[in-house]
Design a protein around this motif. Sequence first.
Motif, PDB file in Angstrom:
ATOM      1  N   SER A 151       0.855  -1.180   0.000  1.00 34.74           N
ATOM      2  CA  SER A 151       0.000   0.000   0.000  1.00 34.74           C
ATOM      3  C   SER A 151       0.894   1.234   0.000  1.00 34.74           C
ATOM      4  CB  SER A 151      -0.886   0.009   1.237  1.00 34.74           C
ATOM      5  OG  SER A 151      -0.087   0.103   2.413  1.00 34.74           O
ATOM      6  N   LEU A 152       0.277   2.413  -0.181  1.00 37.42           N
ATOM      7  CA  LEU A 152       1.046   3.662  -0.137  1.00 37.42           C
ATOM      8  C   LEU A 152       1.754   3.796   1.207  1.00 37.42           C
ATOM      9  CD1 LEU A 152       1.829   6.448  -1.283  1.00 37.42           C
ATOM     10  CD2 LEU A 152      -0.299   7.337  -0.318  1.00 37.42           C
ATOM     11  N   ARG A 159       2.746   1.404   3.256  1.00 37.16           N
ATOM     12  CA  ARG A 159       3.862   0.454   3.368  1.00 37.16           C
ATOM     13  C   ARG A 159       5.045   0.861   2.484  1.00 37.16           C
ATOM     14  NH1 ARG A 159       3.010  -3.997   6.265  1.00 37.16           N
ATOM     15  NH2 ARG A 159       0.880  -4.488   6.903  1.00 37.16           N
ATOM     16  N   GLN A 160       4.755   1.527   1.368  1.00 32.37           N
ATOM     17  CA  GLN A 160       5.846   2.031   0.536  1.00 32.37           C
ATOM     18  C   GLN A 160       6.609   3.135   1.261  1.00 32.37           C
ATOM     19  OE1 GLN A 160       5.194   2.642  -3.744  1.00 32.37           O
ATOM     20  NE2 GLN A 160       3.173   1.728  -3.493  1.00 32.37           N
TER      21      GLN A 160
END
Length: 340
Positions: free
Chosen positions: A205-206, A208-209
């Motif tokens: 996900s954004l 986690r990035q």
Amino acid sequence: MIVYNYTIYIKYIAFAVITISLPFVALIVLKLFQKFSAGKVKSLVCLNGKTAIVTGATSAVGFQTALHLASRGCRVILADKKEPAKAKAKIIEVTNNTNIETKLLDFTSLQSVRKFAEEIKREEDRLDILINNAEVGSRGNKHTDDGLHSTMQVNYFGPFLLTHLLADLLKKSAPSRIIFVSSALAFCSNLSLENLNLPPGQALSLFRQILLYANSKAAVVIAANGFADKLKDHGVTSNSLHPGLINTKGFRRSVRIDGIRTIYRLLRFAFLFVYGKTPEQGAQTAIHLALSNQLKETSGKHFWDCTVFPQPPVTWNKKFCDDIWKSSEQLVDLKDEEKL
């Protein structure tokens, strides 16, 4: 006959004006805070006879760092995956310092790192300053041909290997300095032995990035501290820094949020164009660490705005840091004779 009370209208108009202007006032205060709190190099040190390597030197903070070192007479080696010839020409034009070299260095390939290090050791008699500046934003869950996560490899594993391979030259040139460019996001990491090299196939996900990028920058601080400890008896210092939020095209692309265009533009204006630093401002702390006489013996520290700043919490556990170091040695395939 109706008598109008204009006072009430004036009051509501004043309330509306104040309400609308508050965000702009806040932005002005934010900009002033950034301006007066930003660090600035004050040292007048000349670097004639010194040699420095700056990775990621063709643009933004890396270019400005190399430019300022060159302006003080330093021999600067520009290392980048892009051809550094234009950056070299610009630096020579601005500084009249022709003692500028260029080298191709691609941190997505450990073979490229080894080739670069061999060339430096073969061609250079000394290395006084190594600035590990090159970085990328989060690239999702992509891995290189070395089997390493690409974000972690560019931001951490590559510089970790490079610094090991150049350690003997740094010791030979002592007193010498190693500088790692980290990020404030290092304070938000969830780095562990399990996600040091994130396994492929996991959807990110954004959030986690962002965490992945934060982990790479936390690992950078651990590396800086590790080199400080292992090279303390050889006249080599090692420190890390947060350059600030830099207003660059690369950063603006990396934080783009698809489908939320209006919010994105407002956030970009507030945080980049108002609070964000220029690349020259962002380079100040790295330059300060590279040349200040006051930092000759300072090592294992973390800096913001040219000032010592507390270390990210992930670095507080020595055993954890030692485990990260040992695992990193294995992941970059360090030979026994290359270990410190």
